[in-house]
Design an enzyme around this catalytic site. Structure first.
Site, PDB file in Angstrom:
ATOM      1  N   CYS A 174       0.853  -1.277   0.111  1.00 47.16           N
ATOM      2  CA  CYS A 174       0.083  -0.201  -0.127  1.00 47.16           C
ATOM      3  C   CYS A 174       0.889   1.257  -0.057  1.00 47.16           C
ATOM      4  CB  CYS A 174      -1.048  -0.051   1.158  1.00 47.16           C
ATOM      5  SG  CYS A 174      -2.162  -1.394   1.198  1.00 47.16           S
ATOM      6  N   HIS A 314      -2.505   8.401   6.130  1.00 50.26           N
ATOM      7  CA  HIS A 314      -2.917   7.213   5.430  1.00 50.26           C
ATOM      8  C   HIS A 314      -4.457   6.987   5.652  1.00 50.26           C
ATOM      9  CE1 HIS A 314      -2.197   3.260   3.722  1.00 50.26           C
ATOM     10  NE2 HIS A 314      -2.544   2.660   4.668  1.00 50.26           N
ATOM     11  N   GLU A 325      -0.855   5.701  13.478  1.00 51.06           N
ATOM     12  CA  GLU A 325      -0.442   6.977  12.647  1.00 51.06           C
ATOM     13  C   GLU A 325      -0.393   8.278  13.571  1.00 51.06           C
ATOM     14  OE1 GLU A 325      -1.470   8.461   8.186  1.00 51.06           O
ATOM     15  OE2 GLU A 325      -3.059   7.129   9.069  1.00 51.06           O
ATOM     16  N   LYS A 346      -9.185   8.856   2.003  1.00 57.90           N
ATOM     17  CA  LYS A 346      -9.895   7.374   1.767  1.00 57.90           C
ATOM     18  C   LYS A 346     -11.302   7.513   2.375  1.00 57.90           C
ATOM     19  CE  LYS A 346      -5.573   4.885   2.094  1.00 57.90           C
ATOM     20  NZ  LYS A 346      -4.626   5.749   2.474  1.00 57.90           N
ATOM     21  N   HIS A 351      -9.849   2.772  -0.544  1.00 56.48           N
ATOM     22  CA  HIS A 351      -8.281   2.446  -0.294  1.00 56.48           C
ATOM     23  C   HIS A 351      -8.107   1.478  -1.506  1.00 56.48           C
ATOM     24  CE1 HIS A 351      -4.519   1.256   0.681  1.00 56.48           C
ATOM     25  NE2 HIS A 351      -4.860   0.737   2.005  1.00 56.48           N
ATOM     26  N   PHE A 410       0.969  -3.278   4.428  1.00 55.88           N
ATOM     27  CA  PHE A 410       1.263  -4.613   5.121  1.00 55.88           C
ATOM     28  C   PHE A 410       2.842  -5.086   4.349  1.00 55.88           C
ATOM     29  CE2 PHE A 410      -3.334  -6.588   4.774  1.00 55.88           C
ATOM     30  CZ  PHE A 410      -3.764  -5.638   5.615  1.00 55.88           C
TER      31      PHE A 410
END
Length: 427
Positions: A174, A314, A325, A346, A351, A410
Site C-alpha cells: 500500500c 494514510h 499514525e 480514503k 483504499h 502490509f
C-alpha cells in the site's frame, strides 16, 4: 548532477467519483463520497460488500478493443492517467522543438496487486468456473503473460509516453504509490533521467481480493449507507473500503521546467521509506517507523516540522492504523502535531491499495494549488485516542506551502513525502 531539484508539472487522475484531475478535486473539495455497493460482481456471499468503483469506459478514453483485450483494467487506468499528466504538463517526448529526449525520459509504475481483475477472470475461464482441477490453458487470452508480469504496466505507460529511458515497477504493497514517485524523483536527482512519468495503478475489486480481506476482517462489513462506510479516525469505524484508481505525474528537473515555462504544482522536496521488520499485518502502537520516515523526509527537504501546513494521512479506517499514525505524527512533529490539519481522502475514494499513495500525492498537489484542505468525510464520532485536528466533514480554506503525505502497508512498509512550493523561502 547531485542535488538536482524535482518539479511536479503534470497531473492525471482516475479515481472513484470522477475521471480527470478536475472532477477528482471537485469531489474532494465538496466532501462527497464515492463508496457504494459493489456492482462488478454479486457481492452477496462476502462479508464486505461495498467498494469505491470508477465509472470507466475505455472507449471513451481512446482505448480500442485490441487495447482492452491486451491490457488488464489496471493497465488501462494507468495509460489514461499518464496521458492526462503528459497533456497537463505541456511537455512533448520526441524530436520536435522543445521536446524531451526520449532516452532521458523514464517511467516508474507502482502497483500492489498487478492485474488482479484479468487474472481472476482468466482463471474462471480456464478452470471452467472452478470446476476443473487441471485447467485448460487453451481457453486463456493470448496476452495472459502480460497479466501475470507487472512489468507489462511499465511497458504500456512507456509506449504511451514515448519514453525510452529507465522503466521500473515498484511493488511495496500500500506504499507503492508514494514509493514509485519517490523512486522517480531519485532517478532525476541522480541524473539518470531529466523527465519521469511516474505514478501508480490498481484495480483490485474482484472476488479473490474481497475474499482475502474478508478472511482477515480488514474491510468493513457495513452494508447500510455504503456512502458512509469509510470512517477514518471515527470511533465507529470497523474496517476500510476497497477502491480502485490510478494517478500519474510528470516530474522534471526544476530549472529545466522553469526554462520551458511549465506550471509547477510543487517541488518533491523530500522522501523516505522504512520497514518495521515486525509483523506482516500488525503495527507497533508507538508509530516509531513511520515517525522515522517522516523525520528523514523532512531532513531531505530541509524543512522543520513546524513548517508543515497540512498532513495527508494514510487514514485507512482501521483502529490499528489510525492510532499508529496518530502516535507517529506526535512523535515526528512534536507539539506542531496538535496545530496542523490532518485528513484522509480514503473516506471519500476508498483504499485503492498500491494506487492510493499516488492518488493522495495528487490530492496534496491540488490542495496546494487551491489553498483548500480536503476533509475527512464521515468523521462524526471522534475516537478519543485520535485527538488531532482531522478536518471533519467539510473542506477548509488554508494556505498550504508545504505538505506531508504518508503511507503504511502490509509487510511493515512506512513511507513519507514532503511537497513544497519551490519559492516558499523567498516569499
Amino acid at each position: 548532477m547531485a542535488g538536482r531539484r524535482v518539479a511536479l508539472t503534470g497531473i492525471g487522475v482516475l479515481a472513484p467519483g470522477g475521471i480527470g484531475s478536475k472532477r477528482f478535486w471537485d469531489l474532494l473539495a465538496d466532501g462527497r463520497t464515492a463508496t457504494r455497493r459493489i456492482t462488478f460482481f454479486d457481492p452477496t456471499p462476502f462479508r464486505s460488500q461495498v467498494a469505491a468503483q470508477i465509472d470507466f469506459d475505455p472507449a471513451e478514453h481512446g482505448l480500442g478493443p485490441q487495447d482492452v483485450r491486451r491490457m488488464d483494467r489496471a493497465a488501462q487506468l494507468a495509460v489514461v492517467a499518464a496521458r492526462e499528466a503528459l497533456e497537463d504538463s505541456g511537455i512533448g517526448v520526441g524530436s520536435g522543438p522543445g521536446s524531451a529526449d526520449p532516452h532521458r525520459t523514464g517511467v516508474t509504475v507502482g502497483s500492489a496487486v498487478g492485474a488482479t481483475m484479468g487474472l481472476d477472470q482468466e482463471y474462471r475461464v480456464v478452470s471452467d468456473g472452478g470446476t476443473l482441477e487441471l485447467v485448460d490453458h487453451t481457453y486463456a487470452v493470448p496476452h495472459l503473460y502480460g497479466y501475470l508480469v507487472p512489468s507489462s504496466f511499465a511497458a504500456e505507460v512507456a509506449w504511451a509516453a514515448g519514453a525510452e529511458g529507465p522503466a521500473t515497477v515498484v511493488s511495496t504493497g500500500c506504499t507503492s504509490g508514494i514509493d514509485a514517485v519517490g523512486h522517480a524523483a531519485e532517478v532525476i536527482r541522480e541524473g539518470s533521467a531529466d523527465v519521469m512519468v511516474a505514478g501508480a495503478t490498481d484495480a483490485p475489486i474482484s472476488p479473490i481480493t474481497m475474499a482475502c480481506f474478508d478472511a482477515i476482517k480488514a474491510t468493513t462489513p457495513r452494508r447500510d449507507e455504503p456512502e458512509c462506510a469509510s470512517r477514518p479516525f471515527d470511533g465507529t469505524r470497523n474496517g476500510f473500503v476497497l477502491g480502485e484508481g490510478s494517478a500519474f505525474f510528470v516530474l522534471e528537473e526544476l530549472d529545466s521546467a522553469r526554462r520551458r515555462g511549465a506550471h509547477v504544482y510543487a517541488e518533491l522536496a523530500g522522501y523516505a521509506t522504512r520497514s518495521n521488520a515486525y509483523h506482516m499485518t500488525g503495527l507497533r502502537p508507538d508509530g516509531a517507523e513511520m515517525a522515522e520516515a517522516i523525520r528523514s523526509a523532512l531532513g531531505q527537504a530541509r524543512t522543520a516540522a513546524d513548517r508543515i501546513d497540512y498532513v495527508n494521512a494514510h487514514g485507512s479506517g482501521t483502529k490499528q492504523n489510525d492510532r499508529h499514525e496518530t502516535a507517529a505524527f506526535k512523535k515526528s512533529l512534536g507539539a506542531h502535531a496538535y496545530d496542523v490539519p490532518v485528513s484522509s481522502i480514503k473516506s471519500m475514494v476508498g483504499h485503492s491499495l498500491g494506487a492510493i499513495g499516488s492518488i493522495e500525492i495528487a490530492a496534496c498537489a491540488l490542495a496546494m494549488e487551491h489553498h483548500v484542505i480536503p476533509p475527512t468525510a464521515n468523521l462524526r464520532t471522534p475516537d478519543p485516542e485520535c485527538d488531532l485536528d482531522y478536518v471533519p466533514l467539510t473542506a477548509r480554506e488554508r494556505r498550504t506551502d508545504t505538505v506531508l503525505t504518508v503511507g503504511s502497508g502490509f509487510g511493515g512498509f512506512q513511507s513519507a513525502m514532503v511537497l513544497a512550493r519551490p519559492d516558499r523561502d523567498a516569499e
